[in-house]
Write a protein that holds these residues in place. Sequence first.
Motif, mmCIF file in Angstrom:
data_model
loop_
_atom_site.group_PDB
_atom_site.id
_atom_site.type_symbol
_atom_site.label_atom_id
_atom_site.label_comp_id
_atom_site.label_asym_id
_atom_site.label_seq_id
_atom_site.Cartn_x
_atom_site.Cartn_y
_atom_site.Cartn_z
ATOM 1 N N SER A 140 0.822 -1.212 0.000
ATOM 2 C CA SER A 140 0.000 0.000 0.000
ATOM 3 C C SER A 140 0.858 1.265 0.000
ATOM 4 N N GLN A 141 1.996 1.237 0.696
ATOM 5 C CA GLN A 141 2.821 2.446 0.761
ATOM 6 C C GLN A 141 3.653 2.639 -0.505
ATOM 7 N N LEU A 142 4.320 1.597 -0.973
ATOM 8 C CA LEU A 142 5.216 1.779 -2.118
ATOM 9 C C LEU A 142 4.460 1.978 -3.429
ATOM 10 N N PHE A 171 3.937 -3.725 -9.535
ATOM 11 C CA PHE A 171 4.338 -4.123 -8.183
ATOM 12 C C PHE A 171 3.754 -5.491 -7.853
ATOM 13 N N HIS A 172 4.583 -6.353 -7.289
ATOM 14 C CA HIS A 172 4.144 -7.664 -6.820
ATOM 15 C C HIS A 172 4.781 -7.924 -5.454
ATOM 16 N N ALA A 173 3.994 -8.390 -4.520
ATOM 17 C CA ALA A 173 4.488 -8.852 -3.222
ATOM 18 C C ALA A 173 4.167 -10.336 -3.145
ATOM 19 N N MET A 232 9.143 -4.785 -8.660
ATOM 20 C CA MET A 232 8.519 -3.661 -9.337
ATOM 21 C C MET A 232 9.357 -3.286 -10.540
ATOM 22 N N VAL A 233 8.765 -2.514 -11.421
ATOM 23 C CA VAL A 233 9.423 -2.097 -12.653
ATOM 24 C C VAL A 233 9.383 -0.577 -12.726
ATOM 25 N N PHE A 234 10.457 -0.014 -13.288
ATOM 26 C CA PHE A 234 10.540 1.427 -13.518
ATOM 27 C C PHE A 234 10.824 1.651 -14.998
#
Length: 99
Positions: free
Chosen positions: A32-34, A43-45, A60-62
């Motif tokens: 939730s924060q990132l 994003f995957h956790a 995550m990807v940028f």
Amino acid sequence: MGQTSIHHMVIFSLKHAMGSEEAEAFMRDVESQLTMIPVVKQFHAFRLKPNNPLDYGISMVFDSEEDYQTYVTHPLHDDFEDNRWKIEATQGMVIDYEI
């Protein structure tokens, strides 16, 4: 050739027992924060399979190196690192790569 993207993965264990309410809360909070940081994509956790030496991961990807640097220096990232990661993570490995 297309634009290069930056992939960021962190593999880690927590001081909390795997699957405990505290560990699950950490994983919910990290997501939730990132994901509130606008440059974070895909994003995957996740939990790692038991044959791994560490328990959890995030990825995550940028879109660019500039976006990655924006993430690393973002106040939400700094806050999570200082107030959760440094307190609750016991081991970790960062894997960054370009595609």
